[in-house]
Design a protein around this motif. Structure first.
Motif, PDB file in Angstrom:
ATOM      1  N   ARG B 252      52.394 -21.458 -13.530  1.00 46.45           N
ATOM      2  CA  ARG B 252      53.827 -21.202 -13.340  1.00 46.45           C
ATOM      3  C   ARG B 252      54.534 -22.419 -12.741  1.00 46.45           C
ATOM      4  O   ARG B 252      55.663 -22.723 -13.101  1.00 46.45           O
ATOM      5  N   MET B 253      53.871 -23.083 -11.832  1.00 46.81           N
ATOM      6  CA  MET B 253      54.486 -24.297 -11.263  1.00 46.81           C
ATOM      7  C   MET B 253      54.724 -25.339 -12.351  1.00 46.81           C
ATOM      8  O   MET B 253      55.744 -26.035 -12.352  1.00 46.81           O
ATOM      9  N   MET B 254      53.786 -25.429 -13.288  1.00 45.18           N
ATOM     10  CA  MET B 254      53.920 -26.432 -14.353  1.00 45.18           C
ATOM     11  C   MET B 254      54.973 -26.017 -15.376  1.00 45.18           C
ATOM     12  O   MET B 254      55.822 -26.825 -15.765  1.00 45.18           O
ATOM     13  N   VAL B 255      54.930 -24.758 -15.818  1.00 48.15           N
ATOM     14  CA  VAL B 255      55.881 -24.367 -16.858  1.00 48.15           C
ATOM     15  C   VAL B 255      57.294 -24.209 -16.285  1.00 48.15           C
ATOM     16  O   VAL B 255      58.279 -24.341 -17.010  1.00 48.15           O
ATOM     17  N   ASP B 256      57.385 -23.968 -14.982  1.00 49.28           N
ATOM     18  CA  ASP B 256      58.703 -23.940 -14.342  1.00 49.28           C
ATOM     19  C   ASP B 256      59.210 -25.354 -14.030  1.00 49.28           C
ATOM     20  O   ASP B 256      60.277 -25.517 -13.445  1.00 49.28           O
ATOM     21  N   ARG B 257      58.435 -26.335 -14.363  1.00 48.95           N
ATOM     22  CA  ARG B 257      58.785 -27.755 -14.197  1.00 48.95           C
ATOM     23  C   ARG B 257      59.145 -28.088 -12.745  1.00 48.95           C
ATOM     24  O   ARG B 257      60.159 -28.745 -12.459  1.00 48.95           O
ATOM     25  N   LEU B 258      58.297 -27.640 -11.857  1.00 48.83           N
ATOM     26  CA  LEU B 258      58.514 -27.958 -10.440  1.00 48.83           C
ATOM     27  C   LEU B 258      58.045 -29.373 -10.102  1.00 48.83           C
ATOM     28  O   LEU B 258      58.245 -29.842  -8.987  1.00 48.83           O
ATOM     29  N   GLU B 259      57.394 -30.024 -11.043  1.00 46.75           N
ATOM     30  CA  GLU B 259      56.927 -31.405 -10.876  1.00 46.75           C
ATOM     31  C   GLU B 259      56.041 -31.600  -9.645  1.00 46.75           C
ATOM     32  O   GLU B 259      56.299 -32.484  -8.815  1.00 46.75           O
ATOM     33  N   PRO B 260      55.006 -30.783  -9.494  1.00 44.91           N
ATOM     34  CA  PRO B 260      54.122 -31.012  -8.344  1.00 44.91           C
ATOM     35  C   PRO B 260      53.396 -32.342  -8.454  1.00 44.91           C
ATOM     36  O   PRO B 260      53.035 -32.778  -9.557  1.00 44.91           O
ATOM     37  N   LEU B 261      53.230 -32.957  -7.323  1.00 41.56           N
ATOM     38  CA  LEU B 261      52.472 -34.216  -7.252  1.00 41.56           C
ATOM     39  C   LEU B 261      50.984 -33.898  -7.420  1.00 41.56           C
ATOM     40  O   LEU B 261      50.261 -34.608  -8.125  1.00 41.56           O
ATOM     41  N   VAL B 262      50.582 -32.850  -6.752  1.00 41.96           N
ATOM     42  CA  VAL B 262      49.178 -32.430  -6.740  1.00 41.96           C
ATOM     43  C   VAL B 262      49.106 -30.915  -6.826  1.00 41.96           C
ATOM     44  O   VAL B 262      49.856 -30.223  -6.138  1.00 41.96           O
ATOM     45  N   ILE B 263      48.244 -30.419  -7.666  1.00 47.87           N
ATOM     46  CA  ILE B 263      47.763 -29.045  -7.532  1.00 47.87           C
ATOM     47  C   ILE B 263      46.247 -29.175  -7.623  1.00 47.87           C
ATOM     48  O   ILE B 263      45.733 -29.667  -8.630  1.00 47.87           O
ATOM     49  N   ARG B 264      45.577 -28.811  -6.606  1.00 46.21           N
ATOM     50  CA  ARG B 264      44.115 -28.907  -6.669  1.00 46.21           C
ATOM     51  C   ARG B 264      43.545 -27.627  -6.057  1.00 46.21           C
ATOM     52  O   ARG B 264      43.815 -27.326  -4.901  1.00 46.21           O
ATOM     53  N   MET B 265      42.826 -26.912  -6.871  1.00 46.70           N
ATOM     54  CA  MET B 265      42.234 -25.667  -6.377  1.00 46.70           C
ATOM     55  C   MET B 265      40.702 -25.750  -6.462  1.00 46.70           C
ATOM     56  O   MET B 265      40.147 -25.954  -7.539  1.00 46.70           O
ATOM     57  N   TYR B 266      40.083 -25.620  -5.321  1.00 51.86           N
ATOM     58  CA  TYR B 266      38.623 -25.610  -5.255  1.00 51.86           C
ATOM     59  C   TYR B 266      38.148 -24.182  -5.496  1.00 51.86           C
ATOM     60  O   TYR B 266      38.721 -23.241  -4.922  1.00 51.86           O
ATOM     61  N   ASP B 267      37.128 -24.019  -6.311  1.00 53.55           N
ATOM     62  CA  ASP B 267      36.600 -22.668  -6.522  1.00 53.55           C
ATOM     63  C   ASP B 267      35.913 -22.194  -5.227  1.00 53.55           C
ATOM     64  O   ASP B 267      35.702 -23.007  -4.312  1.00 53.55           O
ATOM     65  N   PRO B 268      35.635 -20.921  -5.115  1.00 51.89           N
ATOM     66  CA  PRO B 268      35.068 -20.431  -3.845  1.00 51.89           C
ATOM     67  C   PRO B 268      33.790 -21.163  -3.435  1.00 51.89           C
ATOM     68  O   PRO B 268      33.561 -21.393  -2.241  1.00 51.89           O
ATOM     69  N   SER B 269      32.974 -21.568  -4.409  1.00 51.42           N
ATOM     70  CA  SER B 269      31.731 -22.281  -4.051  1.00 51.42           C
ATOM     71  C   SER B 269      32.034 -23.635  -3.423  1.00 51.42           C
ATOM     72  O   SER B 269      31.418 -24.024  -2.426  1.00 51.42           O
ATOM     73  N   SER B 270      32.964 -24.392  -4.022  1.00 52.37           N
ATOM     74  CA  SER B 270      33.292 -25.699  -3.414  1.00 52.37           C
ATOM     75  C   SER B 270      34.032 -25.529  -2.114  1.00 52.37           C
ATOM     76  O   SER B 270      33.886 -26.354  -1.206  1.00 52.37           O
ATOM     77  N   THR B 271      34.852 -24.486  -2.035  1.00 52.67           N
ATOM     78  CA  THR B 271      35.568 -24.253  -0.774  1.00 52.67           C
ATOM     79  C   THR B 271      34.552 -24.024   0.343  1.00 52.67           C
ATOM     80  O   THR B 271      34.699 -24.571   1.444  1.00 52.67           O
ATOM     81  N   ALA B 272      33.527 -23.243   0.032  1.00 52.61           N
ATOM     82  CA  ALA B 272      32.536 -22.923   1.062  1.00 52.61           C
ATOM     83  C   ALA B 272      31.606 -24.097   1.373  1.00 52.61           C
ATOM     84  O   ALA B 272      31.056 -24.175   2.473  1.00 52.61           O
ATOM     85  N   SER B 273      31.437 -25.017   0.421  1.00 45.33           N
ATOM     86  CA  SER B 273      30.495 -26.112   0.663  1.00 45.33           C
ATOM     87  C   SER B 273      31.226 -27.435   0.934  1.00 45.33           C
ATOM     88  O   SER B 273      31.292 -27.912   2.067  1.00 45.33           O
ATOM     89  N   LEU B 274      31.840 -27.987  -0.101  1.00 48.08           N
ATOM     90  CA  LEU B 274      32.448 -29.314   0.022  1.00 48.08           C
ATOM     91  C   LEU B 274      33.591 -29.345   1.027  1.00 48.08           C
ATOM     92  O   LEU B 274      33.670 -30.246   1.865  1.00 48.08           O
ATOM     93  N   VAL B 275      34.501 -28.392   0.891  1.00 51.22           N
ATOM     94  CA  VAL B 275      35.685 -28.391   1.760  1.00 51.22           C
ATOM     95  C   VAL B 275      35.251 -28.221   3.215  1.00 51.22           C
ATOM     96  O   VAL B 275      35.764 -28.879   4.118  1.00 51.22           O
ATOM     97  N   LYS B 276      34.271 -27.374   3.419  1.00 48.54           N
ATOM     98  CA  LYS B 276      33.753 -27.175   4.779  1.00 48.54           C
ATOM     99  C   LYS B 276      33.123 -28.474   5.298  1.00 48.54           C
ATOM    100  O   LYS B 276      33.365 -28.890   6.426  1.00 48.54           O
ATOM    101  N   LYS B 277      32.322 -29.096   4.430  1.00 44.81           N
ATOM    102  CA  LYS B 277      31.595 -30.295   4.864  1.00 44.81           C
ATOM    103  C   LYS B 277      32.545 -31.469   5.169  1.00 44.81           C
ATOM    104  O   LYS B 277      32.375 -32.168   6.157  1.00 44.81           O
ATOM    105  N   VAL B 278      33.528 -31.665   4.311  1.00 41.67           N
ATOM    106  CA  VAL B 278      34.372 -32.853   4.446  1.00 41.67           C
ATOM    107  C   VAL B 278      35.573 -32.597   5.353  1.00 41.67           C
ATOM    108  O   VAL B 278      35.919 -33.440   6.182  1.00 41.67           O
ATOM    109  N   LEU B 279      36.208 -31.438   5.196  1.00 45.03           N
ATOM    110  CA  LEU B 279      37.433 -31.192   5.951  1.00 45.03           C
ATOM    111  C   LEU B 279      37.221 -30.279   7.157  1.00 45.03           C
ATOM    112  O   LEU B 279      38.084 -30.184   8.021  1.00 45.03           O
ATOM    113  N   GLY B 280      36.092 -29.599   7.163  1.00 43.96           N
ATOM    114  CA  GLY B 280      35.764 -28.786   8.336  1.00 43.96           C
ATOM    115  C   GLY B 280      36.367 -27.396   8.351  1.00 43.96           C
ATOM    116  O   GLY B 280      36.320 -26.718   9.377  1.00 43.96           O
TER     117      GLY B 280
END
Lengths: 375, 483
Positions: B252-280
């Motif tokens: 919706r953000m894309m088709v509404d042409r909101l022009e986001p700089l970044v949209i990045r969504m980590y799946d639950p597995s990366s959220t629980a592993s990578l995001v925890k490890k790097v960002l805490g």
């Protein structure tokens, strides 16, 4: 602003192990000064780490070509400064060099330096004076470069400190503080020189230790504990002379006659400044306080990404062509930026820049210029 | 590739005549370092005590004319040419698989023009990405291509595999930012593409070099669009319970042409592993960062709209700090030991497809990887980044902690996992790759990717490089001519 409260780095017992994380990582490539002038993948942090890791896996022999490449790292510390996970690769490289020295495979120039340092405690083959037996609150580490090569830097520093009411005891006069041998893999010699310096510091009972250069600060606060498992007395406050003088100037303890006209001028951040997270604004503020109106121009490679001259890591002794290229790159940066005057305070860098400037730009010592214009 | 020491010296002498003795190397140590790029295969090979491939010569030309002469020599001797920028490719595109000459472009590192009126920078292809960026920043400008490899990649390396950067969702991929290029053709001819990228003066032949990874020629110079540094950059993080809701929010953000700089969504597995490890952060669900840049009031309004979309889809607003923290540490994910590193086995099997197929593609790949290799302990993680008005990339990875000791066995297993991943992508109408390129790793899937259309690419290759000297074994092309 001393370094008394900075956390003491841990001793790295197995320096060769640290290359394992760096051997395939390319994330500090952009700041390596040697890679920047040689354009060679081998002569980058990743290249050195992979060489060392490969030698451990019997994929690479330390033949003269490989040893030559190993001795091209400047030990400037920029790779580590820009590493998100603080990998101590320069210590790993120093460790690999130590192994090469031990196997009798080091370049002749390194072994000649070893002999000189063992005999004279400095690479200039000059006799070191007797240490004065004094005690006092304040001391300044002199080292070998300022003592033998640019004594005017030391004289200026003493004059400036005196103007602020400080008369420090001079320590380690004519003695290498240990950075040069450590960089070259002469770790036992580095430890011996460092121990002598620490003993001398202890004998004075001083509480404040002034240091002429970021390289000296790096040596005593980081290299000693991390590479040599040695430490300064706990009570000691380590003081960057430029930062101290800048505060003194701010507080009205130092006043200068203004330098009229002239310019533009540039400032070369001294070697190792980035690895101690130096207050880069202090020397710049001092220069601004000296000039009435001259325009300041900046290096591209400045502050936390400042590239060194060729006097780091013993390159000027072991890799003279590369050292010349690095020094030339600094001069060229200043000239390209339109500077007529170039300032810095590291004695060896000053000497190298002056020797290569060849009339293209006027190279001056920061402290000498300040002392000459004291009111 | 070279058969005798005499021939080697003959060629060495010719190369030396072109670039000077200081810029040609046959040193063992250089051959070792240039035997691997940032891809898993050669690194694993080296780690197990084997040299993956050795270039016969490593050459550092100082001008486009020198590159031209080098290619003429290579054609005369039928010697493979492997262009080398920063060696930061993850698909083995810079491995000298068949020996020959590596042409390292890093001496070609000059900025030739910064045009602040028309907003472009022209630079030589060997310039380092971050150094170029810093130079532009001094003028309050930026090249809005921020790949994780910027510290090591070169400008030519941005373009050759059609790379994406962190803010491609707003500014496009490297291929969208390039205006024109200078290219050295395999026979040594030096050509320039038109000075502007948008015109109607016949087919856009610049595009055939984008993604060719050195198989059609060597990019020696490029003119890129630049923009002023924005007045503001706003980041925020939200947490979705399901990736389906997150994908819908991004759509919706894309088709509404909101022009986001970044949209990045980590799946639950990366959220629980990578995001925890790097960002805490310890979070359960899909962690999404949303960013906007530009004028403060416009970015704030865009962000407000985006947050309404997220709220309507049940996302929890985590606030600004977790967004800003991600932005400030976005490259930390790639530094060992935070990033993937040996002795792990891993592969970034990223892909791209349209919104309508994106979630299905994710689940299909997750199921395929986990069902085929679950018993050996494989982990599948992914994030959704690089969004387009029509779809998004799925940046997914497999990770294996325990790997076979035997290098051949390890390589075969790696290939089997890749095959399952790529086949699943193709079956679900995903591309075999979105931005890492084809290189050596994906070379064998190119015919499956393109079907009958492969013939077109093969014909272009045949016409441009009849001797097959340019980066053989990559992008689906073999050692000699292809048909």
């Amino acid at each position: 602003m001393g370094d008394r409260h900075a956390p003491k780095p841990a001793f790295i017992e197995n320096p060769l192990q640290v290359v394992e994380y760096c051997r395939y990582c390319l994330m500090c490539r952009h700041v390596c000064p040697v890679g920047h002038v040689t354009h060679n993948e081998t002569l980058t942090p990743h290249g050195w780490a992979l060489m060392i890791a490969s030698a451990q896996r019997n994929l690479l022999e330390w033949n003269p070509e490989a040893v030559d490449a190993l001795y091209k790292c400047a030990d400037c510390g920029l790779c580590r400064t820009h590493c998100a996970t603080d990998q101590p690769l320069p210590t790993g490289i120093a460790g690999a060099r130590a192994a090469v020295v031990e196997e009798g495979l080091a370049p002749e120039s390194v072994m000649a330096l070893k002999e000189a340092l063992e005999r004279w405690a400095n690479p200039f083959q000059r006799a070191t004076p007797e240490s004065p037996i004094k005690t006092g609150e304040d001391a300044i580490l002199v080292g070998d470069a300022a003592y033998f090569r640019t004594p005017q830097t030391l004289d200026a520093a003493m004059q400036l400190l005196a103007a602020t009411g400080v008369e420090p005891i001079q320590l380690a006069r004519g003695r290498n503080l240990g950075l040069l041998p450590s960089s070259l893999g002469l770790s036992e010699l580095a430890a011996e020189l460092a121990s002598q310096t620490i003993e001398e510091i202890k004998s004075t009972g001083c509480r404040r230790l002034f240091l002429l250069t970021p390289g000296d600060i790096y040596t005593v606060t980081r290299l000693y504990p991390e590479r040599l498992n040695l430490g300064l007395p706990d009570h000691l406050e380590v003081i960057d002379l430029a930062a101290y003088l800048e505060r003194s100037q701010e507080n009205g303890l130092l006043r200068f006659e203004k330098i009229r006209g002239e310019g533009p001028y540039a400032y070369h951040d001294p070697e190792h400044g980035a690895r101690i997270k130096r207050n880069h604004s202090a020397p710049r503020k001092l220069l601004r306080s000296l000039f009435e109106a001259a325009r300041e121009v900046s290096f591209f490679w400045r502050e936390d990404r400042a590239h060194p001259t060729g006097v780091v890591g013993g390159l000027n002794w072991v890799q003279p062509d590369l050292a010349r290229d690095l020094t030339e790159a600094r001069l060229q940066e200043a000239i390209d930026a339109g500077a007529r005057f170039l300032f810095t305070e590291d004695p060896l860098a000053l000497e190298a820049l002056r020797a290569q400037a060849d009339g293209r730009i006027e190279v001056s010592g920061l402290y000498e210029t300040m002392a000459a214009h004291l009111e | 590739m070279i058969v005798s020491s005499l021939q080697r010296e003959m060629i060495f002498s010719e190369l030396e005549d072109v670039v000077g003795a200081d810029h040609v190397s046959t040193r063992q140590v250089d051959q070792l370092i240039y035997s691997t790029d940032w891809s898993w295969m050669p690194q694993m090979w080296l780690d197990r005590g084997l040299i993956p491939a050795r270039a016969d010569f490593i050459v550092h030309p100082g001008s486009v004319e020198e590159i031209s002469e080098l290619l003429k020599i290579a054609n005369a001797y039928r010697l493979p040419i492997v262009p080398w920028g920063g060696g930061s490719g993850t698909q083995g595109g810079a491995i000298p698989t068949y020996g020959g000459i590596i042409i390292d472009l890093k001496r070609l590192n000059k900025i030739l023009e910064v045009n602040e009126e028309s907003l472009y920078v022209c630079a030589q292809a060997g310039i380092n990405g971050t150094q170029l960026e810093w130079a532009l920043n001094e003028k309050n400008l930026t090249l809005p291509h921020y790949p994780a490899s910027a510290n090591c990649a070169t400008l030519g390396g941005y373009l050759a595999p059609r790379g994406s950067g962190t803010i491609s969702t707003k500014y496009g991929k490297a291929e969208d930012l390039v205006m024109s290029m200078q290219v050295v053709l395999p026979d040594g001819r030096i050509i320039r593409t038109p000075g502007v990228p948008n015109h109607a003066s016949g087919p856009d032949f610049m595009r055939i070099f984008l993604g060719s990874e050195g198989t059609f020629g060597i990019i020696s110079e490029a003119t890129m669009r630049i923009v002023p540094l924005p007045e503001t950059r706003l980041f925020r993080a939200v947490l979705f319970k399901s990736i389906g809701d997150g994908i819908e929010a991004g759509r919706r953000m894309m088709v509404d042409r909101l022009e986001p700089l970044v949209i990045r969504m980590y799946d639950p597995s990366s959220t629980a592993s990578l995001v925890k490890k790097v960002l805490g952060y310890e979070l359960e669900g899909a962690y999404m960062i949303i960013g906007f840049d530009g004028w403060e009031e416009i970015a704030a309004a865009q962000e407000k709209r985006a947050m309404l979309i997220c709220e309507a889809l049940g996302a929890k607003d985590l606030g600004r700090e977790p967004g800003e923290r991600w932005w400030n540490h976005r490259y930390d994910f790639y530094y060992p030991p935070l990033g993937l590193h040996l002795p792990q086995m891993y592969g970034t099997i990223e892909t791209v497809t349209t919104f309508s197929k994106l979630e299905d593609l994710y689940w299909a790949k997750k199921k395929a990887i986990e069902s085929h290799f679950g018993e050996i302990g494989i982990r599948y993680i992914g994030h959704f980044s690089h969004w387009f008005p029509w779809g998004a990339s799925l940046y997914d990875r497999f990770i294996l902690e325990e790997t076979p000791e035997d290098p051949k066995e390890a390589l075969h297993l790696h290939n089997r996992i890749w095959t399952v991943a790529v086949r699943t992508s193709l079956e679900n109408e995903g591309m075999i790759n979105e931005h890492h390129g084809v290189g050596l790793k994906l070379s064998r899937y190119m015919r499956a990717q393109y079907g009958p259309a492969w013939h077109l690419l093969a014909s272009i290759k045949e016409a441009l490089d009849p001797n097959g000297i340019m980066n053989p074994g990559k992008v689906g092309f073999g050692v000699q001519s292809n048909g």
